[in-house]
Write an enzyme that holds these catalytic residues in place. Structure first.
Site, mmCIF file in Angstrom:
data_model
loop_
_atom_site.group_PDB
_atom_site.id
_atom_site.type_symbol
_atom_site.label_atom_id
_atom_site.label_comp_id
_atom_site.label_asym_id
_atom_site.label_seq_id
_atom_site.Cartn_x
_atom_site.Cartn_y
_atom_site.Cartn_z
ATOM 1 C CE LYS A 48 -3.984 -1.991 -0.246
ATOM 2 N NZ LYS A 48 -4.635 -1.876 -1.302
HETATM 3 N N1 PMP Z 1 -3.501 -8.062 1.052
HETATM 4 C C1 PMP Z 1 -3.502 -7.300 2.021
HETATM 5 C C2 PMP Z 1 -2.764 -7.401 3.726
HETATM 6 C C3 PMP Z 1 -4.110 -5.957 1.790
HETATM 7 O O1 PMP Z 1 -4.272 -4.912 2.958
HETATM 8 C C4 PMP Z 1 -4.586 -5.898 0.646
HETATM 9 C C5 PMP Z 1 -5.363 -4.527 0.308
HETATM 10 N N2 PMP Z 1 -6.753 -4.503 0.585
HETATM 11 C C6 PMP Z 1 -4.505 -6.991 -0.257
HETATM 12 C C7 PMP Z 1 -3.696 -7.805 0.122
HETATM 13 C C8 PMP Z 1 -4.941 -6.834 -1.868
HETATM 14 O O2 PMP Z 1 -4.676 -5.753 -2.588
HETATM 15 P P1 PMP Z 1 -5.412 -4.861 -3.538
HETATM 16 O O3 PMP Z 1 -6.281 -3.918 -2.650
HETATM 17 O O4 PMP Z 1 -4.480 -4.132 -4.337
HETATM 18 O O5 PMP Z 1 -6.112 -5.797 -4.160
#
Ligand code: PMP
Length: 344
Positions: A48
């Site tokens: 993130k």
């Molecule tokens: N794993 C974790 C621990 C996350 O915080 C997130 C984000 N919500 C994701 C995977 C998935 O990533 P994305 O939001 O880019 O699909």
């Protein structure tokens, strides 16, 4: 994003350019070469950081954000931490509207990183004026010059991974990647990375990971929102009860669903076999790989890249707590897929 110098101007210079690490023991009986893109190496310990930095810098470029302005988001998770970190360095106020379900640890962590946290009641509908969505919206309207990140509905979320994560993986594998396996929450990681990789080689297979209890896989297959798919589950950051516009469903070939229990055991197994202390969704992504291997998805020459989104330290009171595992009933049966790979 630069890593050329030994001395960095500030912590944000360390965002991105995360390592691709070969998996050895956990995949030793599998056909193919397996590599993990370990996003915990970002300074905020998750993927993130990429979207927080990219979205904020785009707003600066467009002249929307000026020193002292406010950045708003609705998350107590990784995105909140990353936005708080970027805000400290760049001199913005960070305001996070979070659900009262968020743990005290998480709220303390965000406050430590300088964020102003509004704790909103969890058990109200999204359109209730007290919900964290509505509180964030209202704050955005009230605070002049504020930017609302809105990661589930922000195209720049996809773009961050299109511009950075995709090219990094392409270069690290010298263009030899055959499969990408990634969890889908907002969908930004998988969509942006897939879009870049498929532009280089349309034959690369992109497989998303979804949770039982989430609508994403079914929506991908039918393009219909099926409420019956929605029920509570424990993995955080994976799957959703709505359809995010930050997911490009056409860029993804198929989805695999994983359970809370198997994903938790598999995360613990990654630590024990590879020495990589990663989060719950890394266990979920690896669990999907185990299922795909069993289904004969991979062949000997394939180069499979799995995204491990964050660090294990955020899950000490969950999957890395024997008590928590026991309370969930996860020690009642030994996870079959994990047991087949290696005993721990
Ligand atoms: N794993 C974790 C621990 C996350 O915080 C997130 C984000 N919500 C994701 C995977 C998935 O990533 P994305 O939001 O880019 O699909």
């Amino acid at each position: 994003m630069k890593h050329n110098n030994q001395v960095f101007d500030n912590v944000l210079d360390l965002v991105g350019n995360t390592p691709l690490i070969r998996l050895n023991k956990i995949t030793s009986k599998f056909k193919g070469n397996f590599f993990a893109k370990v996003e915990a190496f970002n300074p905020g310990h998750s993927s993130k950081d990429r979207i927080a930095l990219h979205i904020i810098e785009e707003a600066e470029r467009k002249g929307i954000l000026n020193p002292g302005d406010t950045i708003i988001e609705t998350t107590s998770g990784n995105t909140g931490f990353s936005i708080a970190m970027v805000s400290i360095i760049k001199g913005y106020e960070c305001v996070l509207a979070v659900s009262s379900k968020s743990s005290a640890d998480k709220i303390d962590m965000l406050k430590t990183m300088g964020a102003k946290v509004y704790v909103c009641p969890a058990h109200v509908s999204a359109d209730d004026s007290r919900s964290y969505y509505q509180v964030a919206k209202r704050l955005h309207e009230e605070i002049k010059g504020s930017v609302y990140i809105n990661q589930y509905f922000n195209d720049l979320n996809i773009d961050a991974h299109y511009q950075y994560t995709g090219p990094e993986i392409w270069n690290q594998t010298e263009g030899k990647i055959t499969h990408l396996i990634a969890c889908s929450g907002t969908g930004g990681t998988i969509s942006g990375t897939a879009k870049y990789l498929k532009e280089q080689n349309p034959n690369i297979k992109v497989i998303g990971v979804d949770a039982f209890g989430s609508v994403i896989k079914k929506y991908h297959e039918t393009r219909e929102f099926d409420e019956k798919e929605i029920y509570p589950y424990r993995i955080e950051g994976l799957g959703k009860n709505l359809i995010p516009t930050a997911t490009d469903f056409d860029a993804i070939d198929k989805f695999v669903k994983v359970t809370d229990e198997e994903s938790a055991h598999t995360a613990r197994l990654i630590a024990k076999t590879e020495g990589l202390f990663v989060g719950y969704t890394s266990g979920a992504a690896m669990q999907a790989v185990i299922q795909l291997e069993e289904a004969g998805e991979f062949s000997k020459k394939d180069n499979i890249v799995i995204i491990f989104p964050d660090h294990g330290s955020r899950y000490m009171s969950k999957i890395y707590s024997d008590k928590w595992m026991n309370d969930q009933g996860f020690f009642d049966s030994i996870n079959e897929a994990a047991a087949k790979t290696i005993q721990y």
